[in-house]
Design an enzyme around this catalytic site. Structure first.
Site, PDB file in Angstrom:
ATOM      1  N   CYS A   1       0.685  -1.254  -0.096  1.00 49.77           N
ATOM      2  CA  CYS A   1      -0.007   0.048  -0.117  1.00 49.77           C
ATOM      3  C   CYS A   1       0.918   1.198   0.037  1.00 49.77           C
ATOM      4  CB  CYS A   1      -0.952  -0.125   1.081  1.00 49.77           C
ATOM      5  SG  CYS A   1      -1.971  -1.458   1.239  1.00 49.77           S
TER       6      CYS A   1
ATOM      7  N   TYR B   1      21.627  -6.824  -0.966  1.00 47.88           N
ATOM      8  CA  TYR B   1      20.893  -5.468  -0.378  1.00 47.88           C
ATOM      9  C   TYR B   1      19.411  -5.862  -0.698  1.00 47.88           C
ATOM     10  CZ  TYR B   1      25.622  -4.219   0.003  1.00 47.88           C
ATOM     11  OH  TYR B   1      26.890  -4.076   0.461  1.00 47.88           O
TER      12      TYR B   1
HETATM   13  C1  LIG Z   1      29.080  -2.185   2.569  1.00 48.15           C
HETATM   14  C2  LIG Z   1      30.725  -2.353   2.871  1.00 48.15           C
HETATM   15  C3  LIG Z   1      31.397  -3.036   1.743  1.00 48.15           C
HETATM   16  C4  LIG Z   1      30.706  -3.742   0.720  1.00 48.15           C
HETATM   17  O1  LIG Z   1      30.313  -2.699  -0.101  1.00 48.15           O
HETATM   18  P1  LIG Z   1      29.720  -3.517  -1.651  1.00 48.15           P
HETATM   19  O2  LIG Z   1      29.159  -2.075  -2.384  1.00 48.15           O
HETATM   20  O3  LIG Z   1      28.630  -4.371  -1.479  1.00 48.15           O
HETATM   21  O4  LIG Z   1      30.695  -4.005  -2.124  1.00 48.15           O
HETATM   22  C5  LIG Z   1      32.635  -3.084   2.100  1.00 48.15           C
HETATM   23  N1  LIG Z   1      33.274  -2.728   3.118  1.00 48.15           N
HETATM   24  C6  LIG Z   1      32.639  -2.007   4.068  1.00 48.15           C
HETATM   25  C7  LIG Z   1      33.204  -1.218   5.145  1.00 48.15           C
HETATM   26  C8  LIG Z   1      31.299  -1.738   3.875  1.00 48.15           C
HETATM   27  O5  LIG Z   1      30.699  -0.787   4.604  1.00 48.15           O
END
Ligand SMILES: *Cc1c(COP(=O)(O)O)cnc(C)c1O
Length: 467
Positions: free
Chosen positions: A395, A425
């Protein structure tokens, strides 16, 4: 008001006028672009999408929809490709992108280390049987209990994000008689997203110690001088969905200079350096990610040059890909519930295709204005391509899964739609909005399908509602 008449789909309405400039009208709406799909996905001769030889119709019949379908062989191959490309460096899988026992175990079996950032992700890694020494712990607000557990069990490295945390880790280490490896998260003032980056980003964000402001130097000194802490190295992470290594060049140069200054000022050898993750993947025909070998070659060259310029030996490197490892290995399988043509100015029209999931299983479109692709999965079609929007059942007008995509104009209730690139994600940011239970993850390996994360049920939700 116009109604949905079969003839109208081809005659009166213009189903391409509203397409965004980047989205071409496909010559054949049944074609799968290889860069968008997991390695073992194909449209078979009968027109049905198959993964590892199993049809999506069989998967839908056995496991229901919506479901995330995971190509485990592809994930393992990607793990090996990153390991090979970065030989001599350590590759950490950023588990926040998608975290389950089977996936973390597969990553570890292929030789990866794993990053976690909460007690919950740590619990999954331990339940998967991973050795604590092969884990890294991140985050800007790790609780005392999380830090204590990490020090106690011997997590391989803890990335400190504030002076408060350094104090806590030191106190815990002293109490337990341990000497944990600590990295300093450096806020390098570079911000990178997609095809652009800002080299002088305002350092006004929550992660890390400011390099320009001197906090990173002070934090590293603090760890070097702490009796119970070992400074493993400096750590940076500059963004996500990055396609161009130019941003890494600037950030690595800044980190290497600080690394050199610390070694000189305190007469120490700092053994490691982490460049973070954020490597891009393809969501639409617009995205063209580099293979890991090319990324590795660029990063090595950058670090070699910057270390030479800074007058230091090249430290052992680590990287932390999340999205680029897991993202392309899953697609979400939905069933179409309704199809509604919506006309706007003049004859311009769009098909709203409602599926049985939505922002509860993929919030990225609503949250980040992310782009995705989709295909009719349960059959091929000779119908003309029509500009469609794949929307969910929630909704909320912003409940959009795929904002712009061409689907065959005869797409109809009961059809299956597959949205590729949903490994990262999506499940991990899933919610129960509207009390919609979260979909399962079905892994296909060696031509066999099994559930690795079960479908949530309404009973699961009711169990928590204690009245
Ligand atoms: C989120 C994150 C990643 C991974 O990022 P991607 O975009 O999924 O490759 C790596 N290191 C740190 C510290 C993060 O916060």
């Amino acid at each position: 008001m116009r109604t949905h008449e079969a003839g109208a789909l081809h005659g009166d309405f213009d189903y391409s006028a509203l397409r965004p400039g980047w989205l071409g009208v496909p010559e054949d709406v049944n074609t799968l672009l290889p860069q968008l799909w997991a390695q073992n996905v194909e449209r078979a001769d009968d027109g049905v999408l198959h993964i590892g030889g199993i049809s999506v119709e069989a998967l839908a019949a056995e496991f229901g929809t919506p479901a995330y379908v995971f190509d485990e062989d592809d994930f393992r191959a990607r793990c090996r490709a990153w390991i090979e490309a970065f030989e001599g460096a350590d590759v950490f899988y950023a588990s926040k992108a998608f975290c389950s026992k089977a996936v973390l175990r597969a990553a570890a079996e292929e030789g990866l280390f794993v990053d976690v950032c909460t007690a919950g992700e740590l619990a999954v890694a331990l339940a998967a049987g991973l050795a604590p020494a092969r884990l890294g712990l991140h985050g800007n607000n790790k609780s005392f209990a999380e830090l204590r557990q990490a020090v106690e069990i011997g997590v391989g490295r803890i990335v400190a994000d504030s002076f408060t945390e350094i104090e806590r880790i030191e106190a815990i280490a002293a109490e337990l008689g341990k000497r944990p490896n600590v990295m300093i998260r450096v806020n390098v003032g570079v911000e990178a997203h997609t095809h652009e980056f800002i080299a002088t980003a305002h350092e006004d964000q929550k992660f890390g110690f400011s390099l320009a402001g001197g906090a990173a130097y002070d934090a590293a000194r603090r760890v070097i001088q702490a009796e119970h802490l070992e400074l493993l190295g400096l750590h940076s992470h500059i963004g996500s969905q990055i396609f161009d290594t130019a941003a890494f060049e600037i950030s690595a140069a800044r980190v290497a200079r600080l690394h050199a200054k610390l070694q000189t000022d305190f007469s120490v050898q700092i053994p490691e350096m982490d460049l973070g993750g954020g490597f891009g993947m393809a969501y639409t025909s617009q995205d063209d990610p580099q293979p890991p070998a090319d990324i590795a070659a660029s990063l090595r060259k950058i670090v070699d040059e910057e270390c030479t310029a800074a007058g230091i030996d090249v430290p052992r490197l680590s990287i932390e890909p999340g999205r680029s490892l897991i993202g392309p290995t899953m697609f979400t399988l939905y069933q179409v519930g309704t199809v509604k043509p919506v006309t706007l100015a003049g004859s311009a029209a769009r098909l709203y295709v409602s599926v049985d999931g939505g922002i509860s299983d993929n919030i990225r479109t609503a949250l980040y204005d992310a782009t995705y692709s989709a295909t009719l999965a349960s059959r091929s079609s000779d119908a003309t391509p029509a500009l469609a929007r794949v929307v969910g059942k929630h909704c909320e007008a912003g409940d959009i899964v795929v904002k712009d995509e061409f689907l065959p104009a005869d797409v109809a209730p009961g059809d299956l739609i597959a949205v590729p690139g949903t490994g990262a994600y999506c499940r991990s940011m899933g919610s129960n909005y509207n009390h919609v239970p979260r979909p399962p993850v079905v892994a296909v390996r060696n031509g066999e399908a099994r559930v690795i994360l079960a479908r949530e049920t309404v009973d699961d939700l009711l169990r928590l509602d204690v009245g």
